[in-house]
Write an enzyme that holds these catalytic residues in place. Sequence first.
Site, PDB file in Angstrom:
ATOM      1  N   MET A  30      15.040 112.249  47.652  1.00  0.00           N
ATOM      2  CA  MET A  30      14.348 112.369  48.366  1.00  0.00           C
ATOM      3  C   MET A  30      14.362 114.455  48.409  1.00  0.00           C
ATOM      4  O   MET A  30      14.522 115.187  49.554  1.00  0.00           O
ATOM      5  CB  MET A  30      15.384 112.606  49.644  1.00  0.00           C
ATOM      6  CG  MET A  30      14.379 110.482  50.131  1.00  0.00           C
ATOM      7  SD  MET A  30      13.989 110.070  51.902  1.00  0.00           S
ATOM      8  CE  MET A  30      15.797 110.736  52.652  1.00  0.00           C
ATOM      9  N   GLY A  36      25.947 115.426  42.976  1.00  0.00           N
ATOM     10  CA  GLY A  36      25.420 114.333  43.443  1.00  0.00           C
ATOM     11  C   GLY A  36      23.835 113.020  42.566  1.00  0.00           C
ATOM     12  O   GLY A  36      24.453 112.412  41.599  1.00  0.00           O
ATOM     13  N   HIS A  37      23.049 113.793  43.091  1.00  0.00           N
ATOM     14  CA  HIS A  37      21.637 113.401  42.576  1.00  0.00           C
ATOM     15  C   HIS A  37      21.767 113.946  40.953  1.00  0.00           C
ATOM     16  O   HIS A  37      21.030 112.603  40.462  1.00  0.00           O
ATOM     17  CB  HIS A  37      20.743 114.789  43.360  1.00  0.00           C
ATOM     18  CG  HIS A  37      20.569 114.303  44.545  1.00  0.00           C
ATOM     19  ND1 HIS A  37      20.515 114.925  45.474  1.00  0.00           N
ATOM     20  CD2 HIS A  37      20.129 113.507  45.332  1.00  0.00           C
ATOM     21  CE1 HIS A  37      20.560 115.064  46.661  1.00  0.00           C
ATOM     22  NE2 HIS A  37      20.235 113.583  46.775  1.00  0.00           N
ATOM     23  N   LYS A 150      27.074 105.903  47.123  1.00  0.00           N
ATOM     24  CA  LYS A 150      26.562 106.686  48.028  1.00  0.00           C
ATOM     25  C   LYS A 150      26.378 105.893  49.012  1.00  0.00           C
ATOM     26  O   LYS A 150      27.264 105.827  49.980  1.00  0.00           O
ATOM     27  CB  LYS A 150      26.178 107.911  48.148  1.00  0.00           C
ATOM     28  CG  LYS A 150      26.344 108.340  49.147  1.00  0.00           C
ATOM     29  CD  LYS A 150      26.832 109.191  50.060  1.00  0.00           C
ATOM     30  CE  LYS A 150      26.642 109.881  51.295  1.00  0.00           C
ATOM     31  NZ  LYS A 150      25.695 109.802  51.765  1.00  0.00           N
ATOM     32  N   GLN A 154      22.070 100.642  50.501  1.00  0.00           N
ATOM     33  CA  GLN A 154      20.808 100.128  50.029  1.00  0.00           C
ATOM     34  C   GLN A 154      20.865  99.921  48.319  1.00  0.00           C
ATOM     35  O   GLN A 154      19.885  99.797  48.361  1.00  0.00           O
ATOM     36  CB  GLN A 154      19.834 102.108  49.786  1.00  0.00           C
ATOM     37  CG  GLN A 154      19.297 102.517  49.237  1.00  0.00           C
ATOM     38  CD  GLN A 154      19.073 103.819  49.693  1.00  0.00           C
ATOM     39  OE1 GLN A 154      17.851 104.104  50.603  1.00  0.00           O
ATOM     40  NE2 GLN A 154      19.008 104.594  48.208  1.00  0.00           N
ATOM     41  N   MET A 185      29.300 114.214  49.103  1.00  0.00           N
ATOM     42  CA  MET A 185      28.243 114.740  48.880  1.00  0.00           C
ATOM     43  C   MET A 185      27.092 114.620  49.569  1.00  0.00           C
ATOM     44  O   MET A 185      26.676 113.243  49.445  1.00  0.00           O
ATOM     45  CB  MET A 185      27.479 115.081  47.378  1.00  0.00           C
ATOM     46  CG  MET A 185      28.701 116.453  47.356  1.00  0.00           C
ATOM     47  SD  MET A 185      28.417 116.971  45.948  1.00  0.00           S
ATOM     48  CE  MET A 185      30.002 118.044  45.051  1.00  0.00           C
ATOM     49  N   SER A 186      26.295 115.079  50.482  1.00  0.00           N
ATOM     50  CA  SER A 186      24.751 114.188  50.664  1.00  0.00           C
ATOM     51  C   SER A 186      23.879 115.786  51.071  1.00  0.00           C
ATOM     52  O   SER A 186      23.813 117.502  52.029  1.00  0.00           O
ATOM     53  CB  SER A 186      25.434 114.104  51.909  1.00  0.00           C
ATOM     54  OG  SER A 186      24.040 113.437  53.168  1.00  0.00           O
ATOM     55  N   SER A 187      23.015 115.417  51.196  1.00  0.00           N
ATOM     56  CA  SER A 187      21.270 117.003  51.760  1.00  0.00           C
ATOM     57  C   SER A 187      21.764 116.851  53.184  1.00  0.00           C
ATOM     58  O   SER A 187      21.563 118.590  53.595  1.00  0.00           O
ATOM     59  CB  SER A 187      20.294 116.081  51.152  1.00  0.00           C
ATOM     60  OG  SER A 187      19.946 115.478  50.404  1.00  0.00           O
ATOM     61  N   ARG A 188      22.281 116.072  53.978  1.00  0.00           N
ATOM     62  CA  ARG A 188      22.335 116.165  55.156  1.00  0.00           C
ATOM     63  C   ARG A 188      23.867 116.984  55.543  1.00  0.00           C
ATOM     64  O   ARG A 188      24.002 117.894  57.046  1.00  0.00           O
ATOM     65  CB  ARG A 188      22.572 114.978  56.051  1.00  0.00           C
ATOM     66  CG  ARG A 188      21.211 113.938  55.962  1.00  0.00           C
ATOM     67  CD  ARG A 188      21.135 112.658  56.769  1.00  0.00           C
ATOM     68  NE  ARG A 188      20.302 111.937  57.536  1.00  0.00           N
ATOM     69  CZ  ARG A 188      19.421 111.178  56.507  1.00  0.00           C
ATOM     70  NH1 ARG A 188      20.032 110.925  55.421  1.00  0.00           N
ATOM     71  NH2 ARG A 188      18.361 110.591  57.065  1.00  0.00           N
TER      72      ARG A 188
HETATM   73  P1  AMP Z   1      19.000 111.435  48.925  1.00  0.00           P
HETATM   74  O1  AMP Z   1      17.991 112.215  48.417  1.00  0.00           O
HETATM   75  O2  AMP Z   1      19.731 111.288  49.672  1.00  0.00           O
HETATM   76  O3  AMP Z   1      18.038 109.988  49.152  1.00  0.00           O
HETATM   77  O4  AMP Z   1      18.876 110.033  47.101  1.00  0.00           O
HETATM   78  C1  AMP Z   1      19.277 109.968  45.834  1.00  0.00           C
HETATM   79  C2  AMP Z   1      19.937 109.422  45.241  1.00  0.00           C
HETATM   80  O5  AMP Z   1      20.854 110.223  45.329  1.00  0.00           O
HETATM   81  C3  AMP Z   1      20.406 107.754  46.019  1.00  0.00           C
HETATM   82  O6  AMP Z   1      20.691 106.884  45.087  1.00  0.00           O
HETATM   83  C4  AMP Z   1      21.851 108.172  46.308  1.00  0.00           C
HETATM   84  O7  AMP Z   1      22.540 107.609  46.437  1.00  0.00           O
HETATM   85  C5  AMP Z   1      22.406 109.267  45.498  1.00  0.00           C
HETATM   86  N1  AMP Z   1      22.961 110.188  46.001  1.00  0.00           N
HETATM   87  C6  AMP Z   1      22.726 110.597  47.540  1.00  0.00           C
HETATM   88  N2  AMP Z   1      24.627 111.192  48.162  1.00  0.00           N
HETATM   89  C7  AMP Z   1      25.099 111.488  46.290  1.00  0.00           C
HETATM   90  C8  AMP Z   1      26.537 111.387  46.244  1.00  0.00           C
HETATM   91  N3  AMP Z   1      27.340 112.389  47.335  1.00  0.00           N
HETATM   92  N4  AMP Z   1      27.280 110.881  44.573  1.00  0.00           N
HETATM   93  C9  AMP Z   1      26.143 110.103  44.369  1.00  0.00           C
HETATM   94  N5  AMP Z   1      25.504 110.094  44.594  1.00  0.00           N
HETATM   95  C10 AMP Z   1      24.631 110.603  45.315  1.00  0.00           C
END
Ligand code: AMP
Length: 284
Positions: A30, A36-37, A150, A154, A185-188
């Site tokens: 997203m 992480g991505h 993470k 899901q 790590m998280s976008s949020r």
């Molecule tokens: P998102 O953009 O949050 O929907 O995440 C896209 C993908 O990246 C999903 O498969 C998440 O599980 C993965 N993801 C998010 N945060 C991490 C992280 N810290 N380490 C590894 N993968 C991640």
Amino acid sequence: MILFQKAAEIERFLKPYQHSSKTIGFVPTMGALHEGHLSLLHLSKEQCYITVCSIFINPTQFNDPKDFEQYPKTLTNDLQLLIQHQADVLFLPSVEEMYPQGFQATSYDLGYLEEVLEGKFRPGHFQGVCQVIERFLNILQPQFIFMGQKDFQQCKVVQKLIELKHLPVKMITGKTLREKDGLAMSSRNLRLSPEARRKATALYTTLLFIKEQLPYEPIFTRLKEDATERLLKQGFEKVDYVEILNAETFQPATIYNKQVPLIALAAAYIDGVRLIDNMPLTDY
Ligand code: AMP
């Protein structure tokens, strides 16, 4: 990197690779990309002939409209990162492209998986996840999809979707990447104030606390209560759940047994931002 915004165009481009030995790896995101991505992008690049990343903030998976509106957007930076890390293709569709007029929303029978944790606290969320992932898989027809541990639940849901719909794709999960202080790590995380960001590491240290206490604390109810209290004391304002589950069946775990694969999962709010994380508790 080649950028596509239209489903029909990327479909045409990928046709020669679909069902061929020149495998397509797909990394859905997203946006607001972080390491992480990028680790998933690298996993795909190691394993596949061509790697397609997507950036799409899927409205149908947000149960809270405010969360959707406030979701971080850093497209210029994302494009730079994807080019720098040599993504082959970026799919950047609009909402209309993903859900064109006449698009029929299906309902997915996710059963128990949708009744607990994220499913319980975010009604409709996993239906939205299935909807968008199925649509992506139909357009791109990759042989592999890469998802992060993470978002453990899901991953379980997407695996169930693959089985329910007999989709010809294999899911590969990548481990959770963390900041230096342990915060996943998280976008949020971009939405946290400096103070909340500092305190947010408590989500990680609390999961670590559970892992360390587990052999000495056979009664999980107490352990979960202690963990919840720690989160609240260390600055989280609300805890949706702290759970210890069997990582395979996703059923609540009651006793510690090295043979049973256990995982701790938590979701809590800090500074109005909902963060989730998890930690495997036994080697499996
Ligand atoms: P998102 O953009 O949050 O929907 O995440 C896209 C993908 O990246 C999903 O498969 C998440 O599980 C993965 N993801 C998010 N945060 C991490 C992280 N810290 N380490 C590894 N993968 C991640």
